[in-house]
Enzyme design. Structure first.
Site: not given
Ligand code: NAI
Length: 253
Positions: A189, A158-160, A68, A143, A156
């Site tokens: 989550i 700051a980015s959010k 991305v 987040s 993290y």
């Molecule tokens: P995850 O690690 O399971 O999924 C993240 C996905 O993003 C992965 O498939 C990864 O390959 C992809 N990704 C990462 N960098 C990338 C890049 N440069 N280009 C393309 N794809 C890329 O994490 P999760 O927990 O599903 O997180 C999803 C979103 O939710 C994130 O933005 C995270 O910050 C946000 N979030 C998650 C929380 C949690 O407790 N799990 C809480 C609050 C927000």
């Protein structure tokens, strides 16, 4: 408005981060609602697994292996969509370091993926929707960290926080085109992002569950339903908002 305002039949959605966790659950749910879903991620094997799950839904799937932070690749992938009704910019990474230990490269990497990656997706989506006269919906992933702060959360958080500002700013700029822009700010989550730290992770998870009036942490599907709500006509008068599916851990005004 139809009672089935969540029906996305005939709509096309683009989901980043669709190879895992919240992005995968969102892509599958949008397809269950009938959408054609373009799934983007840098993890090709994970994308294949998501595509397999979508095969059992009324929707359909196309995958794009991309980073991305590569604006050109995102632009090309979005341009390949036959139409674009929904952008769900979910891809993100976690990083933990204290303020005093944070390196420039940490900050650049986290802001690159979590902020610039979302910005590029929003820009491509909004340009496409405006050009085609589509009254679409853009959903970003913030987040709970934007409300609470916490040790190690500088990069993290700051980015959010930047994602929240992007969401509100863009909502004011594209509302006249009928395009809505909202953020989801999940609590803790259970996904691969939060599940890599063994015992320490289990202790944090138990603590987060105790902090919630509901007594549990979230599952990816909890957040996917928030994404579907904001993506669909069910939220047709909602824009510039931050939806907080966090089990009531924080209750800001
Ligand atoms: P995850 O690690 O399971 O999924 C993240 C996905 O993003 C992965 O498939 C990864 O390959 C992809 N990704 C990462 N960098 C990338 C890049 N440069 N280009 C393309 N794809 C890329 O994490 P999760 O927990 O599903 O997180 C999803 C979103 O939710 C994130 O933005 C995270 O910050 C946000 N979030 C998650 C929380 C949690 O407790 N799990 C809480 C609050 C927000």
């Amino acid at each position: 408005m139809s009672v089935n305002a969540y029906d996305l039949t005939g709509r096309t959605a683009f989901v980043t981060g669709a190879a895992s966790g919240i992005g995968r659950a969102s892509a599958v749910l949008l397809a269950q609602a009938g959408a054609t879903v373009h799934c983007a991620d840098r993890d090709a094997a994970g994308l294949d697994e998501t595509a397999t799950l979508i095969k059992d839904t009324p929707g359909s799937v196309r995958t794009h292996v991309l980073d991305v932070t590569d604006r050109g690749a995102l632009k090309e992938a979005v341009a390949s969509c036959e139409r674009l009704d929904v952008m769900a910019a979910i891809a993100g990474i976690m990083h933990s370091s204290t303020v005093l230990e944070t390196l420039d490269e940490d900050l650049d990497r986290v802001l690159g993926v979590n902020f610039k990656g979302v910005l590029y997706a929003c820009q491509e989506a909004a340009r496409t929707m405006i050009a085609t006269g589509t009254r679409g919906s853009i959903v970003t992933m913030a987040s709970g960290a934007v409300d609470t702060g916490g040790p190690g959360l500088l990069c993290y958080g700051a980015s959010k926080a930047a994602v929240v500002q992007l969401t509100k700013t863009l909502a004011t700029e594209v509302g006249a085109h009928g395009i809505r822009v909202n953020a989801v700010a999940p609590g803790w989550i259970r996904t691969p992002m939060t599940g890599q730290h063994g015992e320490a992770q289990a202790r944090t998870e138990a603590f987060m569950a105790r902090m919630s009036p509901l007594g549990r942490v979230g599952e990816p599907e909890d957040i996917a339903h928030a994404v579907l709500h904001l993506a669909s006509d069910a939220s047709s008068f909602t824009t510039g908002q931050i939806l907080r599916p966090n089990g009531g851990v924080t209750m800001p005004w």
